[in-house]
Design a protein around this motif. Structure first.
Motif, mmCIF file in Angstrom:
data_model
loop_
_atom_site.group_PDB
_atom_site.id
_atom_site.type_symbol
_atom_site.label_atom_id
_atom_site.label_comp_id
_atom_site.label_asym_id
_atom_site.label_seq_id
_atom_site.Cartn_x
_atom_site.Cartn_y
_atom_site.Cartn_z
ATOM 1 N N LYS A 290 -55.765 102.116 -69.852
ATOM 2 C CA LYS A 290 -54.830 101.004 -69.763
ATOM 3 C C LYS A 290 -54.847 100.196 -71.058
ATOM 4 C CE LYS A 290 -55.302 100.602 -64.740
ATOM 5 N NZ LYS A 290 -55.411 99.677 -63.579
ATOM 6 N N ALA A 291 -53.730 99.581 -71.365
ATOM 7 C CA ALA A 291 -53.626 98.717 -72.533
ATOM 8 C C ALA A 291 -53.958 97.287 -72.131
ATOM 9 C CB ALA A 291 -52.221 98.786 -73.126
ATOM 10 N N VAL A 292 -54.801 96.647 -72.914
ATOM 11 C CA VAL A 292 -55.244 95.286 -72.601
ATOM 12 C C VAL A 292 -54.865 94.363 -73.753
ATOM 13 C CG1 VAL A 292 -57.201 93.809 -72.028
ATOM 14 C CG2 VAL A 292 -57.182 96.209 -71.283
ATOM 15 N N LEU A 293 -54.055 93.363 -73.439
ATOM 16 C CA LEU A 293 -53.692 92.332 -74.410
ATOM 17 C C LEU A 293 -54.469 91.075 -74.024
ATOM 18 C CD1 LEU A 293 -50.836 93.984 -73.499
ATOM 19 C CD2 LEU A 293 -50.126 92.862 -75.596
ATOM 20 N N ARG A 294 -55.404 90.686 -74.865
ATOM 21 C CA ARG A 294 -56.352 89.620 -74.530
ATOM 22 C C ARG A 294 -56.045 88.377 -75.364
ATOM 23 N NH1 ARG A 294 -62.537 91.277 -74.756
ATOM 24 N NH2 ARG A 294 -61.843 92.439 -72.906
ATOM 25 N N TYR A 295 -55.842 87.279 -74.663
ATOM 26 C CA TYR A 295 -55.573 85.990 -75.318
ATOM 27 C C TYR A 295 -56.760 85.070 -75.089
ATOM 28 C CZ TYR A 295 -53.560 81.328 -76.075
ATOM 29 O OH TYR A 295 -53.329 80.043 -76.496
ATOM 30 N N VAL B 72 -57.927 86.019 -65.614
ATOM 31 C CA VAL B 72 -58.487 84.884 -66.345
ATOM 32 C C VAL B 72 -59.995 84.985 -66.215
ATOM 33 C CG1 VAL B 72 -58.629 82.391 -66.580
ATOM 34 C CG2 VAL B 72 -56.458 83.458 -65.922
ATOM 35 N N ASN B 73 -60.664 85.223 -67.330
ATOM 36 C CA ASN B 73 -62.114 85.436 -67.331
ATOM 37 C C ASN B 73 -62.515 86.515 -66.329
ATOM 38 O OD1 ASN B 73 -62.416 83.449 -69.306
ATOM 39 N ND2 ASN B 73 -62.620 81.829 -67.771
ATOM 40 N N ALA B 74 -61.796 87.644 -66.365
ATOM 41 C CA ALA B 74 -62.064 88.822 -65.520
ATOM 42 C C ALA B 74 -61.728 88.612 -64.055
ATOM 43 C CB ALA B 74 -63.513 89.287 -65.661
ATOM 44 N N GLN B 75 -61.223 87.440 -63.686
ATOM 45 C CA GLN B 75 -60.804 87.189 -62.313
ATOM 46 C C GLN B 75 -59.306 87.477 -62.201
ATOM 47 O OE1 GLN B 75 -62.708 86.121 -59.603
ATOM 48 N NE2 GLN B 75 -60.891 86.421 -58.359
ATOM 49 N N THR B 76 -58.932 88.445 -61.358
ATOM 50 C CA THR B 76 -57.522 88.797 -61.221
ATOM 51 C C THR B 76 -56.754 87.687 -60.537
ATOM 52 O OG1 THR B 76 -58.023 91.161 -61.149
ATOM 53 C CG2 THR B 76 -55.897 90.471 -60.280
ATOM 54 N N VAL B 77 -55.707 87.193 -61.193
ATOM 55 C CA VAL B 77 -54.875 86.136 -60.629
ATOM 56 C C VAL B 77 -53.497 86.651 -60.255
ATOM 57 C CG1 VAL B 77 -56.119 84.312 -61.861
ATOM 58 C CG2 VAL B 77 -54.084 85.367 -62.913
ATOM 59 N N PHE B 78 -53.200 87.895 -60.660
ATOM 60 C CA PHE B 78 -51.886 88.453 -60.357
ATOM 61 C C PHE B 78 -51.957 89.962 -60.521
ATOM 62 C CE2 PHE B 78 -47.711 89.992 -61.781
ATOM 63 C CZ PHE B 78 -46.915 89.551 -60.731
ATOM 64 N N ALA B 79 -51.270 90.705 -59.627
ATOM 65 C CA ALA B 79 -51.208 92.157 -59.738
ATOM 66 C C ALA B 79 -49.928 92.666 -59.088
ATOM 67 C CB ALA B 79 -52.425 92.806 -59.090
ATOM 68 N N ASP C 70 -61.368 80.165 -72.677
ATOM 69 C CA ASP C 70 -61.086 81.096 -71.575
ATOM 70 C C ASP C 70 -60.298 82.299 -72.102
ATOM 71 O OD1 ASP C 70 -62.385 79.581 -69.731
ATOM 72 O OD2 ASP C 70 -60.596 78.873 -68.682
ATOM 73 N N ILE C 71 -60.498 83.425 -71.444
ATOM 74 C CA ILE C 71 -59.833 84.663 -71.855
ATOM 75 C C ILE C 71 -58.809 85.068 -70.807
ATOM 76 C CG2 ILE C 71 -60.138 87.121 -72.337
ATOM 77 C CD1 ILE C 71 -62.928 86.422 -73.402
ATOM 78 N N VAL C 72 -57.567 85.138 -71.235
ATOM 79 C CA VAL C 72 -56.494 85.612 -70.383
ATOM 80 C C VAL C 72 -56.198 87.052 -70.795
ATOM 81 C CG1 VAL C 72 -54.106 85.305 -69.647
ATOM 82 C CG2 VAL C 72 -55.532 83.295 -70.166
ATOM 83 N N SER C 73 -56.363 87.995 -69.864
ATOM 84 C CA SER C 73 -56.125 89.409 -70.153
ATOM 85 C C SER C 73 -54.928 89.903 -69.370
ATOM 86 C CB SER C 73 -57.346 90.254 -69.795
ATOM 87 O OG SER C 73 -58.468 89.880 -70.568
ATOM 88 N N VAL C 74 -53.998 90.522 -70.077
ATOM 89 C CA VAL C 74 -52.865 91.170 -69.431
ATOM 90 C C VAL C 74 -53.108 92.677 -69.554
ATOM 91 C CG1 VAL C 74 -50.374 91.453 -69.399
ATOM 92 C CG2 VAL C 74 -51.361 89.252 -70.067
ATOM 93 N N VAL C 75 -53.223 93.347 -68.413
ATOM 94 C CA VAL C 75 -53.646 94.749 -68.368
ATOM 95 C C VAL C 75 -52.481 95.600 -67.879
ATOM 96 C CG1 VAL C 75 -55.376 96.365 -67.512
ATOM 97 C CG2 VAL C 75 -55.986 93.944 -67.823
ATOM 98 N N VAL C 76 -52.108 96.599 -68.686
ATOM 99 C CA VAL C 76 -50.967 97.451 -68.382
ATOM 100 C C VAL C 76 -51.454 98.894 -68.235
ATOM 101 C CG1 VAL C 76 -48.684 98.222 -69.114
ATOM 102 C CG2 VAL C 76 -49.482 95.931 -69.732
#
Length: 612
Positions: A522-527, A557-564, A584-590
């Motif tokens: 998966k592609a991970v875009l990390r902010y 957000v910090n490895a806690q899934t807030v949306f899927a 904090d790290i916001v990760s969007v995983v595709v």
């Protein structure tokens, strides 16, 4: 393999694809003292009155803005040169056909329309960038030169042309050599490693031959479709930069907002031996004339500010026929020579923007594209926000039409500002506040290297997530074009994971499906947030139509899934009022969902706004 070429198809130069036609009367030949048989120069084509010189750039760092023509291919009416002069075309880029000049070994004729055009263009005061990209059935079986004999003949033909037209001071060796439309035979068929060696030997042979008799001629090499830094690197390693005075790219696949960054990757790859960059073709075939004009104005502003030496729009005049116009919406002028909206935009950029002096990007923020030229002109666009100009000024839209003073800027359409008084950002030119704090497109970052010498500079970083290993691998800058099936421009990826890739506006997860068992990456875009507060995350997703089952999408957000969710085609994502702290790290995983059949390349853009 992706469709890396825009709708232009082989637009790069159709100039040489069909340079047939009669050659006119044969000329008497004379023996050159070196043993090469050449023709004497015919009398110059008469001109009724001395023509004024073509416009020249102002200032030491001002880009030469030219236009590609097709005199070498089609019977264009030379009155189009008056249109070119009227809009500020500074140079003409065109080509000649080897087969029209050398029909008998060592005998060079310049009588056909496909070669005589040079006389007229030069006599009208236009510098010419002359492309030599061709084959000749007399050598190497009519294929792209690939033997010592073929290369030597190619170099002699080029020297003979320069002998005949001594006012030509810039030549281009090969056209889009990394692509497949303009090479043939072993050069095309033996793979990139062989192709790079063939090109290096050809470039070296031509360079030595030309410099021996025409040391003042500028030789442009590289011949790159797009900005294929990965393809160029082996050439650089062979020493190709020692045999060119400038490097050629055709950035058809690059958005203006990403262009300076990608050119920066190219300059870094050249290192201390960096050569000036020449963009001898640029354009995009878009659905509307306003979109084409927007692209033209933005690209000129960016390239001139990024230190590009020469940029040639493709093309000056419409091509094809009235009922079958090639390359819709791109021409500067009609078949009859009447100015079209892109031409009007070109005129304003040449005569009222570049003429003010060298360009530079103004450091407003990551989301505002503001370029100043000299003291009296600006080009601006970006995240919508108010615009204030407190001195008398003229304002133009991207179609070159004068407009009332705009209250705000916007992303799609740039605004051109010209004033007789100095323009100064932060004093008499200012922008309003915005809520945007992050944008995956505007802040896309190319700075990470495999060696670890550089790391991502901005708030975004990029990874792959191996589902089977449950592990993250940091991605890094790929030059582009390392292999023919990869993107032909810089992108973020991993050497061993192609075709996995992350670009500013597309993301491509992969699934190797080894032995029928999923092997997804998966592609991970990390902010990483430099801000604290409550924020909205908005994103647009468009999955390629060929995808079998779309993508799976998560926000953490910090490895806690807030949306899927899963996305089949188009999806507008809008997450409201998230609490995010500094660091904090916001990760969007595709991911590729259940399979990657049909590829899962997805257009995207992610924006993070501070809540109002």
């Amino acid at each position: 393999m992706r469709n890396l070429r825009p709708a232009f198809g082989i637009l790069g130069l159709l100039l040489l694809g069909g340079c047939g036609g009669g050659s006119g009367a044969e000329e008497d030949v004379a023996a050159d003292p070196t043993g090469v048989v050449v023709v004497p120069a015919p009398a110059p084509t008469p001109t009724p009155t001395p023509a004024p010189a073509a416009p020249t750039p102002v200032g030491p760092n001002t880009m030469v803005l030219g236009a590609a023509t097709a005199f070498g291919q089609q019977a264009w009416d030379f009155s189009i040169l008056q249109t070119a002069r009227s809009i500020g075309v500074m140079a003409v880029r065109d080509g000649v056909a080897w087969t029209e000049i050398e029909k008998t070994p060592g005998v060079y004729q310049f009588t056909s329309p496909g070669s005589k055009w040079m006389e007229t263009v030069i006599n009208n005061g236009f510098p010419v960038t002359l492309l030599f990209d061709d084959t000749n059935p007399l050598y190497d079986g009519g294929k792209t030169p690939h033997t010592d004999q073929g290369r030597a003949a190619y170099a002699k033909y080029i020297v003979a042309t320069l002998d005949r037209f001594p006012k030509i001071k810039t030549i281009e060796i090969g056209n889009e050599y990394n692509a497949f439309n303009f090479v043939s035979g072993p050069v095309r068929d033996e793979g990139y490693g062989a192709r790079q060696r063939y090109y290096f030997e050809t470039l070296k042979t031509v360079y030595r031959a030309v410099k021996a008799s025409h040391p003042d001629v500028k030789i442009l090499g590289g011949a790159g479709m797009a900005i294929p830094v990965g393809y160029f690197k082996p050439l650089f390693g062979m020493g190709a930069l020692d045999y060119m005075d400038g490097i050629v790219v055709h950035p058809y696949t690059t958005d203006p907002e990403q262009l300076a960054k990608q050119l920066g990757v190219l300059r870094a790859a050249m290192g201390a031996a960096a050569k000036p960059i020449h963009v001898t073709e640029f354009a995009q075939e878009l659905d509307s004339i306003p979109d084409t004009a927007n692209y033209l104005v933005k690209s000129i502003a960016v390239m001139a500010s990024a230190g590009v030496a020469e940029a040639d729009w493709y093309a000056l005049r419409q091509q094809g026929g009235p009922s079958n116009i090639w390359y819709k919406n791109v021409a500067l002028a009609s078949f009859a020579g009447d100015l079209l909206p892109p031409g009007q935009a070109f005129k304003v950029m040449s005569q009222q923007v570049l003429a003010k002096g060298a360009g530079r990007r103004i450091a407003v923020d990551d989301f505002t594209y503001a370029y100043q030229f000299g003291q009296n002109a600006m080009v601006v666009w970006g995240e919508p926000r108010s615009l204030s100009v407190k001195v008398p000024a003229r304002f133009y839209n991207a179609q070159g039409l004068e407009i009332a003073a705009p209250a705000a800027i916007e992303q799609r359409s740039p605004i051109i500002i010209v004033s007789d008084q100095p323009l100064a950002y932060g004093q008499n030119v200012s922008f309003g506040d915005i809520r945007l704090v992050a944008d995956s497109y505007d802040q896309f970052d190319f700075t990470n290297s495999l060696s670890g010498e550089t790391r991502f500079e901005g708030p975004w970083s990029y990874f792959s997530y191996a589902v089977r290993r449950q592990a993250y691998d940091m991605a890094y800058t790929q030059g582009g074009g390392e292999i023919s099936s990869s993107d032909w421009m810089p992108y973020i990826g991993i050497d061993w994971l192609r075709p996995f890739n992350i670009n500013a506006n597309t993301v491509g997860p992969v699934d190797y499906n080894t032995g029928g068992s999923p092997d997804a990456y998966k592609a991970v875009l990390r902010y990483t947030s430099p801000h604290e507060g409550r924020f909205d995350i908005q994103a647009v997703w468009d999955v390629v139509e060929t995808s079998d089952d779309g993508i799976d999408l998560q926000v953490q957000v910090n490895a806690q899934t807030v949306f899927a969710t899963t996305v089949a085609r188009h999806y507008d994502m809008n997450l409201k009022n998230l609490s995010i702290k500094q660091g904090d790290i916001v990760s969007v995983v595709v991911g590729p969902n259940k399979n990657a059949i049909g590829t899962d390349t997805t257009k995207y853009r992610i924006k993070i706004y501070r809540t109002s």
